[in-house]
Structure formats: structure tokens, C-alpha cells
Scaffold this motif. Structure first.
Motif, PDB file in Angstrom:
ATOM      1  N   GLU A 107       0.969  -1.344  -0.231  1.00 18.87           N
ATOM      2  CA  GLU A 107      -0.323   0.443  -0.056  1.00 18.87           C
ATOM      3  C   GLU A 107       0.997   0.984  -0.007  1.00 18.87           C
ATOM      4  O   GLU A 107       0.297   2.208  -0.613  1.00 18.87           O
ATOM      5  N   GLN A 108       1.882   1.171   0.675  1.00 19.08           N
ATOM      6  CA  GLN A 108       2.710   2.195   1.525  1.00 19.08           C
ATOM      7  C   GLN A 108       3.453   2.975  -0.442  1.00 19.08           C
ATOM      8  O   GLN A 108       3.894   3.963  -0.051  1.00 19.08           O
ATOM      9  N   ILE A 109       4.051   1.830  -1.258  1.00 19.02           N
ATOM     10  CA  ILE A 109       4.272   2.371  -2.186  1.00 19.02           C
ATOM     11  C   ILE A 109       3.765   2.192  -3.691  1.00 19.02           C
ATOM     12  O   ILE A 109       4.015   2.154  -4.964  1.00 19.02           O
ATOM     13  N   LYS A 110       2.072   1.770  -3.722  1.00 19.96           N
ATOM     14  CA  LYS A 110       1.307   2.349  -4.520  1.00 19.96           C
ATOM     15  C   LYS A 110       1.026   3.494  -4.773  1.00 19.96           C
ATOM     16  O   LYS A 110       0.498   4.173  -4.648  1.00 19.96           O
ATOM     17  N   TYR A 111       0.632   4.002  -6.363  1.00 22.84           N
ATOM     18  CA  TYR A 111       0.671   5.295  -6.608  1.00 22.84           C
ATOM     19  C   TYR A 111      -0.441   4.817  -7.891  1.00 22.84           C
ATOM     20  O   TYR A 111      -0.286   3.942  -9.068  1.00 22.84           O
ATOM     21  N   TYR A 112      -1.346   6.021  -8.815  1.00 23.81           N
ATOM     22  CA  TYR A 112      -2.850   5.271  -9.591  1.00 23.81           C
ATOM     23  C   TYR A 112      -1.534   6.668 -10.678  1.00 23.81           C
ATOM     24  O   TYR A 112      -1.217   7.691 -10.841  1.00 23.81           O
ATOM     25  N   ARG A 113      -1.472   5.781 -12.406  1.00 19.72           N
ATOM     26  CA  ARG A 113      -1.522   6.558 -13.571  1.00 19.72           C
ATOM     27  C   ARG A 113      -2.901   5.941 -14.210  1.00 19.72           C
ATOM     28  O   ARG A 113      -2.974   5.545 -14.423  1.00 19.72           O
ATOM     29  N   LYS A 114      -3.287   7.563 -14.870  1.00 21.09           N
ATOM     30  CA  LYS A 114      -4.315   7.589 -16.494  1.00 21.09           C
ATOM     31  C   LYS A 114      -3.940   7.260 -17.671  1.00 21.09           C
ATOM     32  O   LYS A 114      -3.002   8.526 -17.435  1.00 21.09           O
ATOM     33  N   PHE A 115      -3.892   7.161 -18.876  1.00 19.93           N
ATOM     34  CA  PHE A 115      -4.387   7.252 -19.416  1.00 19.93           C
ATOM     35  C   PHE A 115      -5.374   7.898 -20.820  1.00 19.93           C
ATOM     36  O   PHE A 115      -5.981   6.998 -20.515  1.00 19.93           O
ATOM     37  N   GLU A 116      -4.538   8.254 -21.958  1.00 21.25           N
ATOM     38  CA  GLU A 116      -6.386   8.200 -22.806  1.00 21.25           C
ATOM     39  C   GLU A 116      -6.389   7.548 -23.549  1.00 21.25           C
ATOM     40  O   GLU A 116      -4.954   7.167 -23.928  1.00 21.25           O
ATOM     41  N   ALA A 117      -7.498   7.648 -23.927  1.00 18.35           N
ATOM     42  CA  ALA A 117      -7.165   6.207 -25.378  1.00 18.35           C
ATOM     43  C   ALA A 117      -6.461   6.404 -26.165  1.00 18.35           C
ATOM     44  O   ALA A 117      -6.888   8.159 -26.857  1.00 18.35           O
ATOM     45  N   VAL A 154      -5.959  -1.190 -13.533  1.00 22.82           N
ATOM     46  CA  VAL A 154      -7.156  -1.408 -13.121  1.00 22.82           C
ATOM     47  C   VAL A 154      -8.143  -1.354 -14.173  1.00 22.82           C
ATOM     48  O   VAL A 154      -9.770  -1.900 -13.825  1.00 22.82           O
ATOM     49  N   SER A 155      -8.576  -0.201 -15.001  1.00 21.69           N
ATOM     50  CA  SER A 155      -9.439  -0.444 -15.626  1.00 21.69           C
ATOM     51  C   SER A 155      -8.974  -0.088 -16.727  1.00 21.69           C
ATOM     52  O   SER A 155      -8.200   0.384 -17.259  1.00 21.69           O
ATOM     53  N   GLY A 156      -9.912   0.076 -17.952  1.00 21.95           N
ATOM     54  CA  GLY A 156      -9.910  -0.123 -19.243  1.00 21.95           C
ATOM     55  C   GLY A 156      -9.242  -1.550 -20.243  1.00 21.95           C
ATOM     56  O   GLY A 156      -9.026  -1.997 -19.487  1.00 21.95           O
ATOM     57  N   THR A 208      -8.430   2.346 -24.992  1.00 24.94           N
ATOM     58  CA  THR A 208      -9.747   2.788 -24.313  1.00 24.94           C
ATOM     59  C   THR A 208      -8.845   3.554 -22.806  1.00 24.94           C
ATOM     60  O   THR A 208      -7.475   3.430 -23.210  1.00 24.94           O
ATOM     61  N   ASP A 209      -9.436   4.702 -22.134  1.00 24.57           N
ATOM     62  CA  ASP A 209      -9.011   5.271 -21.241  1.00 24.57           C
ATOM     63  C   ASP A 209      -8.463   3.836 -20.308  1.00 24.57           C
ATOM     64  O   ASP A 209      -9.409   2.685 -20.138  1.00 24.57           O
ATOM     65  N   VAL A 210      -7.758   4.080 -19.342  1.00 24.08           N
ATOM     66  CA  VAL A 210      -6.493   3.306 -18.982  1.00 24.08           C
ATOM     67  C   VAL A 210      -6.475   3.651 -17.512  1.00 24.08           C
ATOM     68  O   VAL A 210      -5.990   4.831 -17.708  1.00 24.08           O
ATOM     69  N   VAL A 268     -23.736 -11.231 -25.507  1.00 20.93           N
ATOM     70  CA  VAL A 268     -23.697  -9.801 -25.973  1.00 20.93           C
ATOM     71  C   VAL A 268     -22.699  -9.088 -25.495  1.00 20.93           C
ATOM     72  O   VAL A 268     -22.364  -9.071 -24.357  1.00 20.93           O
ATOM     73  N   PHE A 269     -21.367  -8.520 -26.731  1.00 19.46           N
ATOM     74  CA  PHE A 269     -20.400  -8.102 -25.969  1.00 19.46           C
ATOM     75  C   PHE A 269     -19.954  -6.699 -27.108  1.00 19.46           C
ATOM     76  O   PHE A 269     -20.238  -6.424 -28.164  1.00 19.46           O
ATOM     77  N   ASP A 270     -19.616  -5.899 -27.005  1.00 24.53           N
ATOM     78  CA  ASP A 270     -18.914  -5.261 -27.542  1.00 24.53           C
ATOM     79  C   ASP A 270     -17.173  -4.841 -27.938  1.00 24.53           C
ATOM     80  O   ASP A 270     -16.136  -5.526 -27.371  1.00 24.53           O
ATOM     81  N   LEU A 271     -16.723  -5.053 -29.473  1.00 16.63           N
ATOM     82  CA  LEU A 271     -15.741  -5.123 -30.021  1.00 16.63           C
ATOM     83  C   LEU A 271     -14.738  -4.044 -28.978  1.00 16.63           C
ATOM     84  O   LEU A 271     -15.150  -2.888 -29.469  1.00 16.63           O
ATOM     85  N   PRO A 272     -13.680  -4.184 -28.365  1.00 12.78           N
ATOM     86  CA  PRO A 272     -12.424  -3.150 -27.620  1.00 12.78           C
ATOM     87  C   PRO A 272     -12.064  -2.810 -28.544  1.00 12.78           C
ATOM     88  O   PRO A 272     -10.621  -1.889 -28.358  1.00 12.78           O
ATOM     89  N   LEU A 273     -11.112  -3.430 -30.726  1.00 10.36           N
ATOM     90  CA  LEU A 273     -10.430  -3.228 -30.594  1.00 10.36           C
ATOM     91  C   LEU A 273     -11.347  -2.372 -32.107  1.00 10.36           C
ATOM     92  O   LEU A 273     -11.796  -3.231 -32.328  1.00 10.36           O
ATOM     93  N   THR A 274     -10.066  -2.101 -33.317  1.00  7.81           N
ATOM     94  CA  THR A 274     -10.795  -1.642 -33.899  1.00  7.81           C
ATOM     95  C   THR A 274      -9.825  -2.603 -34.805  1.00  7.81           C
ATOM     96  O   THR A 274      -9.385  -3.445 -34.707  1.00  7.81           O
ATOM     97  N   ARG A 275     -10.913  -2.808 -36.472  1.00  7.49           N
ATOM     98  CA  ARG A 275     -10.227  -3.755 -37.221  1.00  7.49           C
ATOM     99  C   ARG A 275      -8.879  -3.522 -37.650  1.00  7.49           C
ATOM    100  O   ARG A 275      -7.912  -4.990 -37.641  1.00  7.49           O
ATOM    101  N   GLU A 276      -8.294  -3.014 -37.463  1.00  7.10           N
ATOM    102  CA  GLU A 276      -6.508  -2.092 -37.833  1.00  7.10           C
ATOM    103  C   GLU A 276      -5.594  -3.382 -35.918  1.00  7.10           C
ATOM    104  O   GLU A 276      -4.701  -3.741 -36.416  1.00  7.10           O
ATOM    105  N   ALA A 277      -6.551  -3.184 -35.619  1.00  8.29           N
ATOM    106  CA  ALA A 277      -5.874  -3.324 -33.904  1.00  8.29           C
ATOM    107  C   ALA A 277      -6.295  -5.297 -33.935  1.00  8.29           C
ATOM    108  O   ALA A 277      -5.641  -6.073 -33.548  1.00  8.29           O
ATOM    109  N   MET A 278      -7.189  -5.818 -34.551  1.00  9.59           N
ATOM    110  CA  MET A 278      -7.181  -7.083 -34.228  1.00  9.59           C
ATOM    111  C   MET A 278      -6.657  -7.540 -35.906  1.00  9.59           C
ATOM    112  O   MET A 278      -5.805  -8.452 -35.300  1.00  9.59           O
ATOM    113  N   ALA A 279      -6.290  -6.983 -36.653  1.00  5.69           N
ATOM    114  CA  ALA A 279      -5.425  -8.053 -37.724  1.00  5.69           C
ATOM    115  C   ALA A 279      -4.281  -7.707 -36.735  1.00  5.69           C
ATOM    116  O   ALA A 279      -3.292  -8.847 -37.733  1.00  5.69           O
TER     117      ALA A 279
END
Lengths: 249, 249
Positions: free
Chosen positions: B36-46, B64-66, B107-109, B185-196
Motif C-alpha cells: 500500500e505504501q509504495i503504490k500509486y495510480y496513473r491514468k492514460f487516455e485512449a 485497474v480499468s480499460g 481505451t482510457d486506462v 453480447v459484447f462490444d469489440l474493444p479493438l479497431t479492425r486494424e488492432a484485430m489485424a
DNA sequence: GCCGGGCTTTGACGCAGATCAACATAAGGC
DNA sequence: GCCTTATGTTGATCTGCGTCAAAGCCCGGC
């Protein structure tokens, strides 16, 4: 405490690669002793199956001598090799009791084995073993990912050149030769079919591309298996890798 | 001592997936405290790069998410994705200080990070962390090997079906839905290029094969990304896997 | 010696998927 | 509204590698 540099002074450590290469380079001597008590050797002949995917797997171990392959097959027979086991490589997964892949001896093979449950007990008591296994597994993961680039994006010619580079490099480190300048010589440990299964090609394509590399002077062939690489950087160029960057196998 | 079953009774464990999913499900509470003492969070945009291959890498962490992707590129631009990072997946390699692959936020991460050297110190002191990381790394290795079969031996149609199966399955486990019968049912999280890039194909081939699977009733599409699978076993059939056997991603 | 069975090479041909190109759709920005 | 840009679809054509087939090489058995 032993470490990788001090191994040569531990005389009775030399007959079992598990101890100094694969599992417990940094163990205390009483831990070595416990490993010693549960180890045994198994021999396999060239062509023999060591493990079938799905089999109960009650040991883990490492290759002492010879070469084995790790592969998976689809029901219709298509086969993909997913690992090449050279001396000192580890087989088996602590915590899983069935094999995930077929393991086949390509040459005569000697393995150093440990029954799984005592090995797992030992692992929970000796942190260095788990850490060493983690290190080895991360190396294998890197190698697997390197192969994904080869399988997914390289041409047949680049695939063959990549495989030859890797075999040349592993052969050099096994035989303690450094990155000597000058021609590199080695024997192919695999049939054309095994190479095809490794590279996601057919054996005919493997044969054609090897012939092409020979015709173009990238390699020389004596018989079917004996290879001379006059210029290693030329070969790595053909493989499509940046010169120093790394195939991590 | 905590274990995976008892997590729900540790109220302050819920905000950081590192603790209960990724690294130390079985740690003593004082070890949790040190993490706990050495952890920190970072956010990134899509679309943002998290790490470039070759960069100095002074942290390890988990998603954590994304969704983020892990890929390697050749100089001429050919790219192969070698990993898909979903929530709870771990990034970084203890003992290595440069990144081996490009990591990109799809995605946002949000990531939960630990500076590398205190994390390594902690790891040498707490065996459970190394053992948990070993377990996770072995899972990743299995996934990579499964993927080698896909890349090396499957047709374009089978590749797409394999990817859809994996996404469907991971999506189901993330959302705690069991293997419910009925449409998935689900949403594809990747573009066609990323899938390729994941499948070793071109984006045109990906598009064509998705259209073909839709035309043949294997999947339904709403918009470009929203997928309905009326019959999961049909999809797995198309992927060429034995029905229950396992894509381990 | 001859024969048989792996392993390998080489040729002819066809097809799956890459490449090149045009167009469709949707989301922002102004 | 319109224009731009990112993303996705579809068509036409090309090509690298797979498939099928035949023959060569080498070794081990008899």
C-alpha cells in the motif's frame, strides 16, 4: 550461500543441471540436499513421446542432454510447435496436474525429474526456487512473444533465417563459444517437417527456402543438416531483425 | 492470513485490484500494508502510449480499468500484437529495467503502479508475491502458446472466430456472468486494424471475414462494434477448437 | 550386392489472403 | 449546415505459399 558465479567451486553440483542452471542456483546447501533426495533421471530415445497433452503429469524436470519439442495439435492434424527444449530448459507446471502440450524427444534425451508434490512443497518453503522459476518463465514468455512476431508477420524466407539465427545463437551459448567473429558452424537438430511445424509453414516451403538461402550464399550446406554461416549479420538481416536487438530464445 | 475466498471480508482491499487479483491475494496484512505504501495510480487516455519499447521502465503495475495492448514492431512498420491487457493483468518485469514492447492504451486506462525497486525488495521478502507472479506468468505463457497455434496454423476465418471467442469469454468473466446459456453480447474493444495486428492479418481481411461470419449467421452485428453471438458453441466450432478445450487467455 | 523406408528436393498448379483502390459511414470542429 | 478525419466496407487483381506429385538420397536390414 551459492550464487551463479560460485557454482564451479561446488563440485557435486555438476551432474544435475537442475541445481545450478534451472531451479536453485541460489539455494542454501540443505535445500540442495532436499532437492537431491527427490530427484531421479529418465531417458528417452529419439522420436519417443515424453508426454501426451492431457496426460496426468506427476513430475516436473529439466532437460539434461538432447533436444525435445513442445507442440499442440488440432483435431485435423495441423500442428504448431510452441517450444524447443534444450539442455537446462524446464518442463512442467507447478500447480497443474495435466500436461497442456505434447512433448517429444527429437534426439535421445535425458531428463532430471522431481515428483511434483514434494517439489511443490519444497517450492513453498524455499523462496529462491519460486523466484528462479519466475525468472525462467519470464524468459520463456519473451521467447514465445518473439515467436508470435515471426509467425504473424514474417515471410517464409525471414522465418527460416530467424530459426537459423536462434539455433546458431543457442548452440553458441551451449558450447560456451562467445560471439566469435568469423563463420559459425552447427548442425540442425530438427527435420524439415519439425522446422515447418515450428514456423507455421509446410515442409516443402522450408526446403525451398533453405535451398534459396544456400543459392544466395547466405548459408552453406554440407549434407542435409550441417550448416555454415559465413556472415552472421547477413543472416540476421535476412531474418528482418535489427542487428543487435534480440531474439531472446 | 487472507486467501482468495476471504477477500470480501477485507473491506479496505477493494479499491486496488493489485492486492486481491494480481499480486498478493495471500499476503499477511503487514505485507499488504507495505504494498500500500509504495503504490500509486496513473491514468492514460485512449490512444495514448503508456510505454515505448526500449524505454527505461521504473515501475511495474496492473491494469485497474480499460484495455491496453502490448505489441512489437519491425523497422518497416509490420506490427504484431503479443498481448492484450485487461483489468487485473500485470505489466512489467521484475529484474529488467527496459521495456521489451510498446504498450498502448486502447481505451482510457487506469493503472495501479509500484516503483520497481521497492517492489523487488518486497518480493524477495514475501514469498507469496513471487509465487503469485509465477502463477500469473505461467498463465500468460499458456495464452501466448495458444496464440502461436492461432497465428501459425489457423485460417483467417478461424482466427477471427478465435478472437471473438476469447473476447466473449474474458468479457463474461470480467462481468461475473457465468457460462450462461443463450445469446452472448459484447462490444469489440479493438479497431479492425488492432484485430489485424493481433491475428497477423490485414485489416481488409478482418473486415471481410467479420462480414462473412455475419452473413453466415454465426454472429450478429449492430453498428461496427456491438456483437451478438446467438450460439457460442457454433462460434467455437468455427474457431477450430475442441468444444470445451481451452483458450486460456 | 539389392531392397525398403525415412527424409529431402524440385516441379506444376491453384487458392487464400495481400495489395491497391474506391467508396461509405460516423463523429467532431467550425 | 459543411468540411475533415478516423474508421470500416467492398471490389479487382496479384502473389506467396500450400497442395499434389514425382523423383533423389542415404542408411540399415537381409
Amino acid at each position: 550461500m551459492l550464487n551463479e558465479r560460485s557454482l564451479s567451486v561446488a563440485p557435486d553440483c555438476n551432474d544435475c543441471p537442475i541445481r545450478h542452471r534451472a531451479v536453485c542456483a541460489r539455494c542454501e546447501s540443505d535445500e540442495l540436499e532436499r532437492l537431491e533426495q527427490i530427484k531421479y533421471y529418465r531417458k528417452f530415445e529419439a522420436g519417443q513421446s515424453i508426454i501426451w497433452a492431457g496426460d496426468r503429469m506427476d513430475f516436473v524436470g529439466s532437460v539434461v542432454s538432447g533436444i525435445a519439442t513442445l507442440s499442440q495439435a488440432m483435431e485435423d492434424g495441423r500442428t504448431q510447435m510452441v517450444g524447443l527444449l534444450l539442455p537446462s530448459d524446464f518442463v512442467g507446471r507447478p500447480g497443474r496436474n495435466t500436461a497442456a502440450y505434447d512433448v517429444v524427444a527429437t534426439t535421445d534425451v535425458v531428463m532430471c525429474c522431481f515428483r511434483r508434490s514434494p517439489f511443490e512443497d519444497l517450492m513453498t518453503r524455499t523462496p529462491h526456487i519460486a523466484q528462479r522459476l519466475l525468472e525462467m518463465t519470464l524468459d520463456e514468455l519473451d521467447a514465445a512473444r518473439e515467436w508470435m512476431l515471426v509467425l504473424g508477420r514474417k515471410t517464409a524466407r525471414e522465418k527460416i533465417a530467424s530459426l537459423l539465427s536462434i539455433i546458431a545463437r543457442r548452440d553458441a551459448t551451449l558450447n560456451k563459444r562467445g560471439a566469435a567473429a568469423g563463420p559459425i558452424v552447427f548442425d540442425l537438430p530438427l527435420t524439415r517437417e519439425a522446422m515447418a511445424d515450428y514456423l507455421g509453414l509446410t515442409l516443402e516451403t522450408v526446403s525451398r527456402q533453405i535451398s534459396a538461402l544456400k543459392r544466395d550464399g547466405v548459408i552453406q550446406l554440407e549434407g542435409k543438416r550441417h550448416v555454415t554461416v559465413p556472415d552472421m549479420s547477413r543472416l540476421m538481416d535476412e531474418a528482418g531483425d535489427d542487428a543487435d536487438g534480440g531474439l531472446l530464445v
